[in-house]
Design a protein around this motif. Structure first.
Motif, short mmCIF file in Angstrom:
data_model
loop_
_atom_site.label_atom_id
_atom_site.label_comp_id
_atom_site.label_asym_id
_atom_site.label_seq_id
_atom_site.Cartn_x
_atom_site.Cartn_y
_atom_site.Cartn_z
N ASP A 60 57.13 -3.55 39.10
CA ASP A 60 56.62 -3.60 40.48
C ASP A 60 55.26 -4.29 40.55
O ASP A 60 54.83 -4.73 41.62
CB ASP A 60 56.46 -2.19 41.06
CG ASP A 60 57.82 -1.57 41.38
OD1 ASP A 60 58.83 -2.30 41.33
OD2 ASP A 60 57.84 -0.37 41.67
N GLN A 61 54.58 -4.34 39.41
CA GLN A 61 53.25 -4.93 39.39
C GLN A 61 53.27 -6.45 39.24
O GLN A 61 52.23 -7.09 39.30
CB GLN A 61 52.41 -4.32 38.25
CG GLN A 61 52.28 -2.80 38.31
CD GLN A 61 51.56 -2.35 39.57
OE1 GLN A 61 50.52 -2.87 39.91
NE2 GLN A 61 52.15 -1.40 40.28
N HIS A 62 54.45 -7.00 38.98
CA HIS A 62 54.52 -8.47 38.85
C HIS A 62 53.98 -9.15 40.11
O HIS A 62 54.25 -8.72 41.22
CB HIS A 62 55.97 -8.94 38.64
CG HIS A 62 56.54 -8.55 37.31
ND1 HIS A 62 55.80 -8.50 36.15
CD2 HIS A 62 57.82 -8.25 36.95
CE1 HIS A 62 56.58 -8.14 35.14
NE2 HIS A 62 57.81 -7.98 35.59
N LEU A 63 53.24 -10.21 39.90
CA LEU A 63 52.70 -10.96 41.04
C LEU A 63 53.68 -12.02 41.53
O LEU A 63 53.50 -12.57 42.62
CB LEU A 63 51.38 -11.63 40.63
CG LEU A 63 50.28 -10.69 40.10
CD1 LEU A 63 49.09 -11.50 39.59
CD2 LEU A 63 49.84 -9.72 41.19
N LEU A 64 54.70 -12.31 40.70
CA LEU A 64 55.72 -13.28 41.10
C LEU A 64 57.02 -12.52 41.35
O LEU A 64 57.38 -11.62 40.59
CB LEU A 64 55.93 -14.32 39.99
CG LEU A 64 54.75 -15.25 39.69
CD1 LEU A 64 54.97 -16.00 38.38
CD2 LEU A 64 54.51 -16.23 40.84
N GLY A 65 57.70 -12.89 42.42
CA GLY A 65 58.98 -12.26 42.74
C GLY A 65 60.10 -12.82 41.87
O GLY A 65 59.89 -13.72 41.05
N SER A 66 61.31 -12.33 42.11
CA SER A 66 62.45 -12.78 41.30
C SER A 66 62.78 -14.25 41.60
O SER A 66 63.50 -14.90 40.85
CB SER A 66 63.67 -11.89 41.53
OG SER A 66 63.95 -11.85 42.92
N ASP A 67 62.23 -14.77 42.70
CA ASP A 67 62.39 -16.21 43.00
C ASP A 67 61.33 -17.06 42.30
O ASP A 67 61.29 -18.27 42.46
CB ASP A 67 62.32 -16.45 44.52
CG ASP A 67 61.01 -15.95 45.13
OD1 ASP A 67 60.21 -15.33 44.38
OD2 ASP A 67 60.79 -16.17 46.33
N GLY A 68 60.44 -16.40 41.53
CA GLY A 68 59.42 -17.15 40.79
C GLY A 68 58.26 -17.58 41.66
O GLY A 68 57.41 -18.38 41.22
N LEU A 69 58.19 -17.06 42.88
CA LEU A 69 57.07 -17.43 43.77
C LEU A 69 56.19 -16.20 44.01
O LEU A 69 56.66 -15.07 43.89
CB LEU A 69 57.62 -17.97 45.09
CG LEU A 69 58.39 -19.29 44.98
CD1 LEU A 69 59.02 -19.66 46.31
CD2 LEU A 69 57.46 -20.42 44.48
N PRO A 70 54.92 -16.42 44.35
CA PRO A 70 54.03 -15.28 44.57
C PRO A 70 54.60 -14.33 45.63
O PRO A 70 55.13 -14.77 46.64
CB PRO A 70 52.73 -15.93 45.07
CG PRO A 70 52.77 -17.30 44.51
CD PRO A 70 54.21 -17.70 44.50
N LYS A 71 54.47 -13.02 45.35
CA LYS A 71 54.90 -12.04 46.35
C LYS A 71 53.98 -12.16 47.56
O LYS A 71 52.82 -12.55 47.44
CB LYS A 71 54.83 -10.65 45.74
CG LYS A 71 55.88 -10.41 44.65
CD LYS A 71 55.75 -8.98 44.11
CE LYS A 71 56.77 -8.71 43.01
NZ LYS A 71 56.52 -7.42 42.34
N ARG A 72 54.50 -11.78 48.71
CA ARG A 72 53.77 -11.93 49.98
C ARG A 72 52.37 -11.33 50.01
O ARG A 72 51.45 -11.89 50.57
CB ARG A 72 54.58 -11.24 51.11
CG ARG A 72 55.73 -12.06 51.62
CD ARG A 72 55.34 -12.82 52.90
NE ARG A 72 56.49 -13.60 53.35
CZ ARG A 72 57.37 -13.14 54.24
NH1 ARG A 72 57.22 -11.94 54.76
NH2 ARG A 72 58.40 -13.87 54.60
N ASP A 73 52.24 -10.13 49.42
CA ASP A 73 51.03 -9.33 49.65
C ASP A 73 49.86 -9.68 48.72
O ASP A 73 48.86 -8.98 48.69
CB ASP A 73 51.35 -7.85 49.55
CG ASP A 73 51.97 -7.49 48.20
OD1 ASP A 73 52.38 -8.44 47.48
OD2 ASP A 73 52.04 -6.30 47.87
N ILE A 74 49.98 -10.73 47.96
CA ILE A 74 48.86 -11.06 47.07
C ILE A 74 47.72 -11.72 47.84
O ILE A 74 47.92 -12.72 48.49
CB ILE A 74 49.33 -12.00 45.93
CG1 ILE A 74 50.49 -11.37 45.18
CG2 ILE A 74 48.19 -12.26 44.96
CD1 ILE A 74 51.15 -12.31 44.24
#
Lengths: 403, 403
Positions: free
Chosen positions: B389-403
């Motif tokens: 859950d702490q990953h900054l990149l989602g499963s699409d390899g792009l930054p998660k929204r909330d960063i």
């Protein structure tokens, strides 16, 4: 001795100049004799703008040696004052025993009264001890009929005073001997050598705090800064050679760059001192930035700064750049509008600063950061004042009222 | 390769710490490889207060290497970033060819997406490049299955990053080789060695002007400061030995005095640079005075300051003095009353400052000179974050929204 001279003091008045080092003196190898850890080089400033005037009177009726500085009697027992009095009297005795007829045998046993004033406010923060001790020694020598090399005695009053014994460009050769006999000032070039050279003293108004005095400051530096030791041993000798060459050649850009580098290195050794010593304040640092930006704009070194043990900047430049540079200083340090004269000393013609130059410098103006500027140039060494009306001591041997 | 993993990126998240040098690094002998002119020593700060978090994802579906820093995509072609990527991939290839089964042959050909954030504001003026490059290299190494000595690679991202590869007290041994293979970080003592040691970051609010960046600053210093050369060759080697001994012995006063002297000497070499570089501003100088007056009052060295290439002070002290010293700082730098929290990080108990101590320090208060204090201590080196859950990149390899 004729009756009428018995109680009339033998009175001599002289003036001596301030000097501003371009290769700095910082650190003694002998505290007592005031022997430096490195040679130094300075420009003697013109006495029309900055000078000390000293009157010495001697009389057999004086009960004790006394001194008045800027109108206030001070303790004659100050060790450095005593060094100068002792050394001049020793020299006079030696000359008399060597058979010099100009040394008056009776004067030698007389007590002296000394009165000294500066033509610039102490608040200007200009080191007045160099001019003061140079003037004292020069005047005492005339009272006691001593001639010749006197910088070694002035040095024992205040190290840098030895350089104020000559006009123009003066080096203080550190010497090697333990007795200090070879630690003397020497003129490199007379004041007439480089007539285009101009000096601007930027008197900084913001005193963030009382700085550490130079005597104790340099003691701490010698004890704690390993960079100072390296500077004295390995950096200054080469710089002295380069600086003397630059003065001989009137090579302004070399002169200016060395001056700035040496000022910065001196302040760097103060910062390397433990606890660290800061003499530059935010106005000083702003002047440094301004000078570098100004020179960068023109692609040549037109202006140099140097700072002693305080925040005031001394600027060296050439006559042709004075008017514009002063205008730049006024722009970035807007003076108090209702205050007195902003520019004192040598007249400066008005000039216009281009928008382009202002933008190139690009600093935030600091209103009232500089209280005034003294515009001056290199000048001669100490002089005797022949007019007896100029004596600071009356025929009673006491300071005249109006001092 | 199973069908379901084809497009799911291999994602790893790690954190890495900031470090604050007590023997300073300033000056490179090789710009490309980032080889220093002297060894240095630092304390790794605890990641609970200050850390970088980096996620690296690799996937055969990625078209190119990409990077996002603090939410914004940046140029992946930055030479130092390229150095780290190249060196990690080179190491991975070497390990695979040496027969290491942990190196995944397919990953080696994959492009990576990198996303990195700091848990402290960039405005804090803390050099984040050390933590950033340490975290990048540590994370990349895990993605490519590389283990062992990595500080030599982190060093090629940012010199001081090599020291952030270890926790506690870390030296960066300058090395002698031209290829830099012996210029590596080494732990001197772990973070558990000296639990009483505390660190306070005093974040200075007044930015007088944008300072010279450390990369170009140290270049100019190497080119122009003769004091820096002397420092690197003749002063630092002895100080490294003394400092390592002081850390081993937990000898606070030696540690503290060396820390202050070395900070001052670094800033002295900046001033000896031409044109001179100033990182300390009036608040910094006031903190220096405060620390010396505080120690003088107690007749022992209880507190030390150090400054990097900016005005913020980092204070080292012992736990027992933290509460009072913070109260002293608050007294002489009264914070904005309607602002946020003045003290962040490790809790600090309230304390009362005696009138006697305030008078002994005797400085003019500088309101709002310090915006806040981060209270922290020594901490561990980089860590893997196991929680996906702490990953900054989602499963699409792009930054998660909330960063």
């Amino acid at each position: 001795m004729p009756e009428d001279t018995v109680d009339k003091p033998n009175t001599v008045t002289c003036t001596a100049p301030v000097n501003i080092a371009v290769i700095k003196y910082w650190g003694k190898r002998d505290e007592e004799l005031i022997l430096p850890i490195n040679s130094s080089l300075s420009v003697t400033l013109h006495q029309d703008q900055l000078k000390t005037t000293t009157t010495v009177a001697s009389s057999r009726s004086f009960q004790e040696d006394r001194i008045w500085l800027n109108g206030k009697e001070e303790d004659i027992n100050h060790p450095r004052l005593q060094s100068c009095l002792r050394e001049i009297r020793r020299l006079a005795r030696k000359r008399r025993s060597d058979g010099d007829p100009s040394v008056d045998a009776t004067t030698l046993s007389h007590k002296v009264h000394i009165c000294s004033v500066n033509n610039f406010p102490t608040a200007a923060g200009l080191a007045s001890s160099a001019a003061g001790f140079a003037c004292l020694v020069y005047t005492l020598a005339r009272v006691f009929g001593v001639e010749g090399e006197l910088s070694g005695i002035a040095r024992q009053g205040s190290g840098s005073a030895c350089r104020s014994m000559y006009g123009g460009f003066v080096q203080w050769i550190m010497g090697q001997r333990d007795d200090g006999k070879d630690s003397l000032a020497q003129q490199v070039e007379p004041e007439t050598h480089w007539p285009e050279l101009r000096v601007l003293v930027l008197v900084v108004s913001i005193a963030e705090r009382k700085p550490v005095g130079s005597t104790s400051g340099m003691q701490t530096s010698v004890q704690t800064s390993c960079l100072l030791k390296h500077r004295a041993e390995s950096v200054v000798p080469g710089r002295m050679e380069q600086m003397i060459e630059a003065v001989h050649e009137k090579d302004f850009s070399t002169f200016a760059e060395l001056t700035m580098k040496d000022s910065n290195q001196f302040h760097a050794t103060c910062l390397d001192t433990y606890p660290p010593i800061f003499y530059l304040n935010s106005v000083s640092r702003q002047v440094i930035s301004l000078v570098h930006q100004y020179n960068r704009h023109y692609g040549e070194t037109r202006v140099a700064y140097t700072f002693d043990a305080g925040p005031n900047a001394v600027i060296y430049t050439l006559q042709e750049h004075v008017a514009e540079f002063i205008q730049v200083v006024q722009h970035f340090f807007p003076p108090e509008t209702n205050g007195g004269q902003f520019i004192k000393g040598l007249p400066v013609r008005p000039a216009v600063v281009s928008q382009e130059l202002k933008q190139a410098i690009g600093l935030e103006p600091m209103p009232k950061g500089i209280s005034y500027i003294i515009s001056t140039k290199a000048g001669p060494g100490p002089r005797v004042v022949e007019d007896p009306d100029q004596h600071l001591l009356g025929s009673d041997g006491l300071p005249k009222r109006d001092i």
